[in-house]
Design a protein around this motif. Structure first.
Motif, PDB file in Angstrom:
ATOM      1  N   ARG A  14       0.826  -1.213   0.000  1.00  0.00           N
ATOM      2  CA  ARG A  14       0.000   0.000   0.000  1.00  0.00           C
ATOM      3  C   ARG A  14       0.855   1.255   0.000  1.00  0.00           C
ATOM      4  O   ARG A  14       0.498   2.261  -0.604  1.00  0.00           O
ATOM      5  CB  ARG A  14      -0.947  -0.010   1.207  1.00  0.00           C
ATOM      6  N   LEU A  15       2.001   1.187   0.660  1.00  0.00           N
ATOM      7  CA  LEU A  15       2.927   2.319   0.698  1.00  0.00           C
ATOM      8  C   LEU A  15       3.418   2.658  -0.704  1.00  0.00           C
ATOM      9  O   LEU A  15       3.424   3.831  -1.098  1.00  0.00           O
ATOM     10  CB  LEU A  15       4.106   1.991   1.627  1.00  0.00           C
ATOM     11  N   VAL A  16       3.805   1.655  -1.488  1.00  0.00           N
ATOM     12  CA  VAL A  16       4.307   1.955  -2.833  1.00  0.00           C
ATOM     13  C   VAL A  16       3.175   2.410  -3.758  1.00  0.00           C
ATOM     14  O   VAL A  16       3.394   3.264  -4.616  1.00  0.00           O
ATOM     15  CB  VAL A  16       5.130   0.804  -3.440  1.00  0.00           C
ATOM     16  N   ARG A  17       1.969   1.894  -3.559  1.00  0.00           N
ATOM     17  CA  ARG A  17       0.842   2.401  -4.354  1.00  0.00           C
ATOM     18  C   ARG A  17       0.562   3.867  -3.993  1.00  0.00           C
ATOM     19  O   ARG A  17       0.246   4.687  -4.865  1.00  0.00           O
ATOM     20  CB  ARG A  17      -0.391   1.548  -4.158  1.00  0.00           C
ATOM     21  N   ALA A  18       0.695   4.212  -2.714  1.00  0.00           N
ATOM     22  CA  ALA A  18       0.516   5.605  -2.288  1.00  0.00           C
ATOM     23  C   ALA A  18       1.589   6.500  -2.915  1.00  0.00           C
ATOM     24  O   ALA A  18       1.324   7.661  -3.248  1.00  0.00           O
ATOM     25  CB  ALA A  18       0.555   5.704  -0.767  1.00  0.00           C
ATOM     26  N   TYR A  19       2.807   5.959  -3.099  1.00  0.00           N
ATOM     27  CA  TYR A  19       3.894   6.686  -3.768  1.00  0.00           C
ATOM     28  C   TYR A  19       3.467   7.087  -5.182  1.00  0.00           C
ATOM     29  O   TYR A  19       3.587   8.246  -5.571  1.00  0.00           O
ATOM     30  CB  TYR A  19       5.148   5.804  -3.789  1.00  0.00           C
ATOM     31  N   TYR A  20       2.974   6.124  -5.965  1.00  0.00           N
ATOM     32  CA  TYR A  20       2.548   6.430  -7.335  1.00  0.00           C
ATOM     33  C   TYR A  20       1.366   7.384  -7.340  1.00  0.00           C
ATOM     34  O   TYR A  20       1.306   8.303  -8.163  1.00  0.00           O
ATOM     35  CB  TYR A  20       2.185   5.152  -8.096  1.00  0.00           C
ATOM     36  N   ASP A  21       0.415   7.192  -6.427  1.00  0.00           N
ATOM     37  CA  ASP A  21      -0.749   8.079  -6.359  1.00  0.00           C
ATOM     38  C   ASP A  21      -0.322   9.521  -6.090  1.00  0.00           C
ATOM     39  O   ASP A  21      -0.804  10.454  -6.739  1.00  0.00           O
ATOM     40  CB  ASP A  21      -1.723   7.629  -5.272  1.00  0.00           C
ATOM     41  N   ALA A  22       0.570   9.714  -5.133  1.00  0.00           N
ATOM     42  CA  ALA A  22       1.034  11.060  -4.790  1.00  0.00           C
ATOM     43  C   ALA A  22       1.811  11.678  -5.953  1.00  0.00           C
ATOM     44  O   ALA A  22       1.618  12.856  -6.285  1.00  0.00           O
ATOM     45  CB  ALA A  22       1.902  11.012  -3.535  1.00  0.00           C
ATOM     46  N   LEU A  23       2.671  10.902  -6.581  1.00  0.00           N
ATOM     47  CA  LEU A  23       3.462  11.402  -7.706  1.00  0.00           C
ATOM     48  C   LEU A  23       2.558  11.799  -8.867  1.00  0.00           C
ATOM     49  O   LEU A  23       2.686  12.888  -9.423  1.00  0.00           O
ATOM     50  CB  LEU A  23       4.480  10.329  -8.130  1.00  0.00           C
ATOM     51  N   ASP A  24       1.625  10.919  -9.227  1.00  0.00           N
ATOM     52  CA  ASP A  24       0.735  11.205 -10.356  1.00  0.00           C
ATOM     53  C   ASP A  24      -0.193  12.382 -10.087  1.00  0.00           C
ATOM     54  O   ASP A  24      -0.559  13.114 -11.004  1.00  0.00           O
ATOM     55  CB  ASP A  24      -0.085   9.966 -10.715  1.00  0.00           C
ATOM     56  N   ALA A  25      -0.580  12.576  -8.831  1.00  0.00           N
ATOM     57  CA  ALA A  25      -1.470  13.681  -8.467  1.00  0.00           C
ATOM     58  C   ALA A  25      -0.720  14.993  -8.267  1.00  0.00           C
ATOM     59  O   ALA A  25      -1.346  16.035  -8.066  1.00  0.00           O
ATOM     60  CB  ALA A  25      -2.246  13.324  -7.198  1.00  0.00           C
ATOM     61  N   GLY A  26       0.612  14.945  -8.308  1.00  0.00           N
ATOM     62  CA  GLY A  26       1.391  16.161  -8.063  1.00  0.00           C
ATOM     63  C   GLY A  26       1.316  16.617  -6.621  1.00  0.00           C
ATOM     64  O   GLY A  26       1.486  17.795  -6.325  1.00  0.00           O
ATOM     65  N   GLU A  27       1.090  15.672  -5.703  1.00  0.00           N
ATOM     66  CA  GLU A  27       1.002  15.987  -4.276  1.00  0.00           C
ATOM     67  C   GLU A  27       2.374  15.744  -3.649  1.00  0.00           C
ATOM     68  O   GLU A  27       2.640  14.707  -3.035  1.00  0.00           O
ATOM     69  CB  GLU A  27      -0.089  15.143  -3.623  1.00  0.00           C
ATOM     70  N   TYR A  28       3.250  16.731  -3.802  1.00  0.00           N
ATOM     71  CA  TYR A  28       4.652  16.548  -3.446  1.00  0.00           C
ATOM     72  C   TYR A  28       4.908  16.529  -1.944  1.00  0.00           C
ATOM     73  O   TYR A  28       5.842  15.877  -1.495  1.00  0.00           O
ATOM     74  CB  TYR A  28       5.507  17.594  -4.171  1.00  0.00           C
TER      75      TYR A  28
END
Length: 121
Positions: A14-28
């Motif tokens: 779930r942590l790595v999926r959250a990584y991609y979600d944050a990156l794709d959403a531009g939530e730095y």
């Protein structure tokens, strides 16, 4: 703050999926919260040492920001997590395929090895 965050997923997958979600959403800020301060990413074209340097590149310097990571498979067994996927452009076309191998420590992503290639041969 160097310990685990209570708002970060405790499960490495779930942590790595959250990584991609944050990156794709531009939530730095959210992306930074998922990474250890000493985070290192190694990829074919460069190495980023330190969370702040990596996040600055992703926010301000990467050549394509209107992209999405299509996660095709997550391999959760082992000392870390491996992910096979594709980077998609704004039209949904594959830019390249990748395999990311994450090291997770104390609830944060400590390191990332990225392997990328194209179908062009």
């Amino acid at each position: 703050m160097t310990g685990p965050r209570t708002d970060a997923p405790s499960d490495p997958s779930r942590l790595v999926r959250a990584y991609y979600d944050a990156l794709d959403a531009g939530e730095y800020d959210r992306l930074a919260a998922l990474l250890d301060p000493e985070f290192v990413q190694r990829r074919p074209d460069r190495t980023f040492e330190g969370r702040d340097r990596f996040v600055a590149f992703m926010r301000d310097e990467r050549p394509m920001t209107d992209t999405t990571h299509a996660v095709d498979r997550v391999y959760p067994a082992g000392p870390g997590v491996a992910v096979r996927g594709r980077l998609l452009d704004a039209d949904g076309d594959a830019v390249f395929a990748f395999v990311d191998v994450f090291s997770v420590d104390d609830g944060r992503i400590a390191a990332l090895e990225t392997y990328a290639g194209s179908d062009d041969g």
